[in-house]
Design a protein around this motif. Structure first.
Motif, PDB file in Angstrom:
ATOM      1  N   VAL A 672       1.653  31.110 -15.137  1.00 45.98           N
ATOM      2  CA  VAL A 672       0.549  30.592 -14.336  1.00 45.98           C
ATOM      3  C   VAL A 672       1.019  30.383 -12.896  1.00 45.98           C
ATOM      4  CG1 VAL A 672      -1.154  28.760 -14.077  1.00 45.98           C
ATOM      5  CG2 VAL A 672      -0.405  29.456 -16.366  1.00 45.98           C
ATOM      6  N   GLY A 673       0.368  31.030 -11.947  1.00 44.34           N
ATOM      7  CA  GLY A 673       0.702  30.861 -10.543  1.00 44.34           C
ATOM      8  C   GLY A 673       0.171  29.546  -9.991  1.00 44.34           C
ATOM      9  N   LEU A 674       0.927  28.929  -9.092  1.00 46.44           N
ATOM     10  CA  LEU A 674       0.570  27.617  -8.552  1.00 46.44           C
ATOM     11  C   LEU A 674       0.689  27.618  -7.030  1.00 46.44           C
ATOM     12  CD1 LEU A 674       2.527  25.384 -11.094  1.00 46.44           C
ATOM     13  CD2 LEU A 674       0.057  25.698 -11.014  1.00 46.44           C
ATOM     14  N   ARG A 675      -0.277  26.991  -6.370  1.00 50.42           N
ATOM     15  CA  ARG A 675      -0.239  26.766  -4.934  1.00 50.42           C
ATOM     16  C   ARG A 675      -0.619  25.310  -4.693  1.00 50.42           C
ATOM     17  NH1 ARG A 675       2.535  29.961  -5.360  1.00 50.42           N
ATOM     18  NH2 ARG A 675       2.364  32.196  -5.048  1.00 50.42           N
ATOM     19  N   PRO A 676       0.330  24.401  -4.827  1.00 54.71           N
ATOM     20  CA  PRO A 676      -0.001  22.970  -4.822  1.00 54.71           C
ATOM     21  C   PRO A 676      -0.309  22.424  -3.432  1.00 54.71           C
ATOM     22  CG  PRO A 676       2.349  23.271  -5.040  1.00 54.71           C
ATOM     23  CD  PRO A 676       1.752  24.641  -5.090  1.00 54.71           C
ATOM     24  N   SER A 677      -1.203  21.475  -3.420  1.00 51.31           N
ATOM     25  CA  SER A 677      -1.499  20.661  -2.247  1.00 51.31           C
ATOM     26  C   SER A 677      -1.637  19.224  -2.730  1.00 51.31           C
ATOM     27  CB  SER A 677      -2.789  21.121  -1.559  1.00 51.31           C
ATOM     28  OG  SER A 677      -2.695  22.488  -1.170  1.00 51.31           O
ATOM     29  N   GLY A 678      -1.641  18.280  -1.803  1.00 55.13           N
ATOM     30  CA  GLY A 678      -1.801  16.909  -2.262  1.00 55.13           C
ATOM     31  C   GLY A 678      -1.460  15.869  -1.223  1.00 55.13           C
ATOM     32  N   ASP A 685       5.774  -0.821   6.281  1.00 57.28           N
ATOM     33  CA  ASP A 685       6.692  -1.954   6.364  1.00 57.28           C
ATOM     34  C   ASP A 685       6.020  -3.115   7.089  1.00 57.28           C
ATOM     35  OD1 ASP A 685       9.024  -3.474   6.252  1.00 57.28           O
ATOM     36  OD2 ASP A 685       9.660  -2.771   8.230  1.00 57.28           O
ATOM     37  N   ASN A 686       5.142  -3.817   6.384  1.00 60.54           N
ATOM     38  CA  ASN A 686       4.551  -5.022   6.961  1.00 60.54           C
ATOM     39  C   ASN A 686       4.268  -6.011   5.839  1.00 60.54           C
ATOM     40  OD1 ASN A 686       1.617  -4.837   6.008  1.00 60.54           O
ATOM     41  ND2 ASN A 686       1.933  -2.827   6.944  1.00 60.54           N
ATOM     42  N   ASN A 687       4.095  -7.234   6.171  1.00 58.10           N
ATOM     43  CA  ASN A 687       3.941  -8.291   5.175  1.00 58.10           C
ATOM     44  C   ASN A 687       2.559  -8.299   4.537  1.00 58.10           C
ATOM     45  OD1 ASN A 687       6.540  -9.157   5.724  1.00 58.10           O
ATOM     46  ND2 ASN A 687       5.863 -10.534   7.348  1.00 58.10           N
ATOM     47  N   GLU A 688       1.537  -7.894   5.268  1.00 61.44           N
ATOM     48  CA  GLU A 688       0.177  -8.020   4.756  1.00 61.44           C
ATOM     49  C   GLU A 688      -0.196  -6.896   3.791  1.00 61.44           C
ATOM     50  OE1 GLU A 688       1.033  -8.101   7.961  1.00 61.44           O
ATOM     51  OE2 GLU A 688       0.847 -10.241   8.295  1.00 61.44           O
ATOM     52  N   GLY A 689       0.411  -5.731   3.908  1.00 57.70           N
ATOM     53  CA  GLY A 689       0.055  -4.615   3.047  1.00 57.70           C
ATOM     54  C   GLY A 689      -1.289  -4.021   3.393  1.00 57.70           C
ATOM     55  N   GLY A 690      -1.756  -4.244   4.629  1.00 57.68           N
ATOM     56  CA  GLY A 690      -3.053  -3.725   5.016  1.00 57.68           C
ATOM     57  C   GLY A 690      -3.008  -2.354   5.638  1.00 57.68           C
ATOM     58  N   SER A 691      -1.868  -1.668   5.551  1.00 62.52           N
ATOM     59  CA  SER A 691      -1.748  -0.321   6.111  1.00 62.52           C
ATOM     60  C   SER A 691      -0.809   0.488   5.235  1.00 62.52           C
ATOM     61  CB  SER A 691      -1.234  -0.378   7.553  1.00 62.52           C
ATOM     62  OG  SER A 691       0.047  -0.991   7.597  1.00 62.52           O
ATOM     63  N   CYS A 692      -0.766   1.769   5.502  1.00 61.67           N
ATOM     64  CA  CYS A 692       0.078   2.656   4.698  1.00 61.67           C
ATOM     65  C   CYS A 692       0.410   3.899   5.501  1.00 61.67           C
ATOM     66  CB  CYS A 692      -0.622   3.030   3.388  1.00 61.67           C
ATOM     67  SG  CYS A 692      -2.122   4.013   3.624  1.00 61.67           S
ATOM     68  N   LEU A 693       1.344   4.684   4.974  1.00 64.89           N
ATOM     69  CA  LEU A 693       1.687   5.986   5.538  1.00 64.89           C
ATOM     70  C   LEU A 693       1.195   7.050   4.568  1.00 64.89           C
ATOM     71  CD1 LEU A 693       5.329   5.395   6.850  1.00 64.89           C
ATOM     72  CD2 LEU A 693       3.208   5.376   8.155  1.00 64.89           C
ATOM     73  N   LEU A 694       0.382   7.971   5.074  1.00 64.66           N
ATOM     74  CA  LEU A 694      -0.203   9.019   4.243  1.00 64.66           C
ATOM     75  C   LEU A 694       0.408  10.365   4.623  1.00 64.66           C
ATOM     76  CD1 LEU A 694      -2.317   9.983   2.158  1.00 64.66           C
ATOM     77  CD2 LEU A 694      -3.913  10.254   4.082  1.00 64.66           C
ATOM     78  N   THR A 695       1.048  11.014   3.651  1.00 64.98           N
ATOM     79  CA  THR A 695       1.568  12.365   3.828  1.00 64.98           C
ATOM     80  C   THR A 695       0.615  13.353   3.172  1.00 64.98           C
ATOM     81  OG1 THR A 695       3.883  11.664   3.907  1.00 64.98           O
ATOM     82  CG2 THR A 695       3.460  13.939   3.287  1.00 64.98           C
ATOM     83  N   VAL A 696       0.235  14.375   3.918  1.00 67.89           N
ATOM     84  CA  VAL A 696      -0.672  15.409   3.426  1.00 67.89           C
ATOM     85  C   VAL A 696       0.076  16.738   3.451  1.00 67.89           C
ATOM     86  CG1 VAL A 696      -2.947  16.461   3.644  1.00 67.89           C
ATOM     87  CG2 VAL A 696      -2.571  14.129   4.491  1.00 67.89           C
ATOM     88  N   GLY A 697       0.060  17.460   2.333  1.00 72.14           N
ATOM     89  CA  GLY A 697       0.728  18.749   2.241  1.00 72.14           C
ATOM     90  C   GLY A 697      -0.195  19.799   1.663  1.00 72.14           C
TER      91      GLY A 697
END
Length: 736
Positions: A672-678, A685-697
């Protein structure tokens, strides 16, 4: 030869003091069994002289082609398992016992050849000592005056003083040679090893019961044997290991030089183990709570006061990062130790963190059939799933020791392997100080884990956006290792339980579950390699105009990979900061009903789950097969998602219905051939947790032509798809 240590593969041990007797016993046993392969056992044949022999011995001479095929397989795997022997016997037209006895006899022959080689080396050493003895006797008979250089007058110098001067000169030469070797192999003076760290007192529950002979000690290395050469019943268990050994010729010297290098590695291993055990103890001043309370971070001032620097000073421009964390996992200490000491199983267990791993040497496989005292050298490449953070390439010395009943310690420490005047990884920008895990058995098949992670790295190679993530320990720290281990152990426990009868059409049989999970594992591997550009797969970074600095475009040409087909694969990835909580972003991305809000290829419609394979108690930790609700297209999507304290991931790849049906019927997913994305969502790095880092591939196949080259149009297409996806995600959360 007594006490030289174990040189077999992991899980195997060999006492070289009984080498000659073992060779003779194995030789007799192999011949006896080979002669009687179609008769009774050896015991049945060994009857009294007054009893008639039950069966006449039969002999079989293999054909040249059979011998050639057996020799070729022996080079790859000297110890085939039952399945491999069965396959060989069918292919060569031999019985299973014939194949088994042939391999036994071949290994016996190898041992005999090794014994002859060792005898030759010993003879050469003996001749050398005789020659040195003759020179010393001549010097004693004709003493030389130190002042004038002429013959010494009897009475000017005593015989004892003359002998002392000769011994001092010899010791000075030996010391200079040792220091030269230390500089060559370890990149530093031997003086740093002169004062090894004292072992902790024996009244503590985590103190090491190990002395200088704990894994063989200095007495183990009297014989000049190449590092990594298998002297026991086992051999290096993979072609990758053999290739690694072949590439490291300077480490394969004979005589005192190899004795010295091994002794240095043992010194490093013992000191690293001592340091890790001390750092793993609870309630000591070495650790303080991090600002966010998620980790314990190292008190570097206290650390510098307690521990001498036995691995060299911190390189200029490097920064330090050290964390500690604890957890309880559903696995026994012995099972975890086996996983850590088997490089392939270790890299598979931590597949999201370990980009690649390769064993170089097995200095000791352990003692008494266990991993106690196992010592090995390996190359490892660790990854954080972001194109803005390069992989960490390291040469590691890994040492395992059983500290007490049900208590094991596995420690890693970076070493410098010098080959032909250059380091094994010219691009290395990180080194791992004593780091590892203390595993303690608990009731009900559980184990308590204490993990310590301590590294020094070049911060300048990391993008500004990700530096706080790495320096805080969130990226490569102890909590991430434990979170990954917890999730994987939970997944294994679920997968080992066969699904019960169910009317739910999304529930698969055990065999079909394995096929789907194997396909998903390959999809994740492709996706991670396209994000981090690790050495696991060869990617070429493309520098094209009008591409943002924080976006990475790469190309990979596929020629002979049957799993992927021929052509050129383009990969585009980037990492961005979102002022949105990580959990909210993850829930949105894995919701198949909201797929059309960001997935351009979904044509704006929702999706439905056709197949569901759980990988954890959290319903989101699973592998799924999705299809469009309002679309008659033949295209399905294989998707894997997971979420834990260290981050979240949603990865998918289009597959067609025909491939899925064929995979379910034959149980093979390799075609089965695959071409993944995700997406990879990492906590900020903050105390509140109200943000994040999003990696798109995103990955796409430009064409299926062997001789094709990538085009600017294809690069612009993949860049446009990635940019549109990012824009849709931002619009969903109201981010400009």
């Amino acid at each position: 030869m007594e006490g030289r240590g174990e040189m077999g593969m992991m899980g195997e041990s060999f006492d070289t003091s009984n080498l000659l007797g073992r060779i003779r016993d194995d030789d007799y046993e192999s011949r006896s069994e080979s002669d009687n392969f179609d008769g009774g056992s050896g015991d049945e044949q060994d009857v009294g002289d007054d009893q008639p022999q039950r069966k006449k011995k039969k002999y079989h001479r293999h054909t040249p082609q059979q011998i050639q095929d057996l020799e070729a397989f022996f080079k790859e795997c000297p110890h085939p398992d039952e399945k491999q022997r069965t396959d060989l016997s069918k292919r060569l037209g031999l019985e299973n016992k014939q194949v088994k006895f042939w391999f036994q006899n071949r290994r016996t022959q190898m041992k005999t050849q090794l014994e002859r080689h060792e005898n030759m080396v010993l003879k050469q050493e003996n001749d050398k000592l005789r020659a040195e003895n003759g020179v010393m006797k001549e010097a004693l008979a004709n003493p030389i005056c130190n002042n004038c250089g002429g013959p010494a007058i009897p009475g000017q110098i005593s015989l004892e003083e003359h002998q002392t001067r000769i011994e001092n000169a010899r010791l000075k030469d030996e010391l200079n040679r040792i220091c030269t070797l230390a500089n060559k192999f370890l990149g530093r003076s031997l003086s740093s090893l002169a004062s090894p760290i004292s072992l902790p007192p024996t009244n503590s529950g985590l103190d090491l019961a190990i002395g200088r002979n704990g894994i063989g000690g200095s007495s183990n290395f009297g014989m000049p044997v190449p590092i990594g050469f298998d002297m026991g019943d086992g051999a290096l268990g993979s072609s990758a290991a053999m290739a690694g050994m072949a590439a490291r010729a300077p480490l394969g010297m004979m005589g005192n030089e190899i004795h010295l290098e091994r002794s240095m590695l043992i010194d490093i291993a013992i000191n690293a183990m001592d340091e890790l055990v001390k750092m793993a103890r609870q309630d000591n001043p070495l650790w303080i709570k991090s600002s966010d309370g998620r980790n314990e971070v190292l008190n570097f001032d206290e650390y510098a006061r307690i521990f001498p620097t036995f691995v060299g000073s911190k390189p200029a421009g490097y920064v330090s990062e050290a964390t500690r964390a604890t957890g309880v996992v559903l696995a026994s200490s012995l099972g975890l130790v086996e996983t850590f000491m088997d490089v392939d199983r270790w890299s598979e267990m931590f597949s999201y963190m370990v980009a690649s791993a390769c064993p170089l040497d097995v200095l000791s496989g352990g003692t008494n059939g266990t991993r106690n005292g196992a010592l090995q050298v390996m190359l490892a490449e660790l990854q954080l799933l972001s194109p803005l953070v390069p992989t960490r390439q390291m040469s590691l010395l890994r040492f395992c020791k059983q500290h007490a009943e049900g208590v094991w310690v596995v420690v890693d420490v970076s070493i410098d392997l010098i080959r032909n005047g250059s380091s094994s990884h010219p691009s290395m920008s990180c080194r791992r100080l004593p780091s590892g895990v203390v595993i303690q058995d608990m009731p009900n098949g559980l184990s308590k884990i204490t993990w310590v992670e301590h590294t020094q790295y070049d911060e300048s190679v990391i993008h500004q956006l990700c530096r706080p993530l790495v320096s805080s320990g969130i990226g490569f720290g102890a909590q991430r290792w434990i979170s990954s281990l917890l999730r994987q152990c939970e997944c294994l426990a679920i997968l080992m339980t066969p699904p019960g009868p169910s009317d739910d059409p999304t529930v698969l049989s055990q065999s079909n579950r394995r096929s789907v999970l194997k396909l998903a594992q390959r999809m994740i591997e492709y996706f991670c390699s396209g994000i981090c550009a690790s050495s696991a797969r060869k990617w070429d970074v493309l520098h094209v105009g009008n591409i943002a600095d924080d976006m990475k475009i790469m190309a990979r040409k596929i020629v002979d990979d049957s799993n992927e087909g021929a052509g050129i694969v383009l990969s585009a990835s980037t990492t961005m900061w979102l002022p949105v909580p990580r959990q909210r972003v993850y829930d949105f991305l894995r919701n198949e009903q909201l797929r059309g809000e960001w997935d351009i290829l979904s044509k704006g419609g929702p999706m439905k789950e056709m197949v569901h394979v759980p990988k954890g108690q959290d319903p989101g930790n699973c592998v799924s097969i999705l299809h469009h609700i309002n679309n008659e297209s033949n295209v399905l999507f294989l998707q894997e998602s997971w979420n834990d304290a260290s981050g979240s991931m949603v990865v998918f790849s289009p597959i067609n219905m025909q491939s899925l049906n064929m995979m379910m019927s034959c149980g093979d997913s390799s075609f089965v051939g695959l071409r993944p994305s995700g997406f990879v969502v990492l906590p900020d790095d903050n105390n509140e947790g109200g943000s994040c880092l999003l990696t798109v591939g995103l990955q796409m196949l430009q064409n299926d032509n062997h001789s094709a080259k990538f085009t600017i149009e294809s690069v612009q297409t993949v860049n446009s798809l990635l940019s549109c996806t990012i824009q849709k995600v931002k619009e969903t959360f109201g981010v400009s």
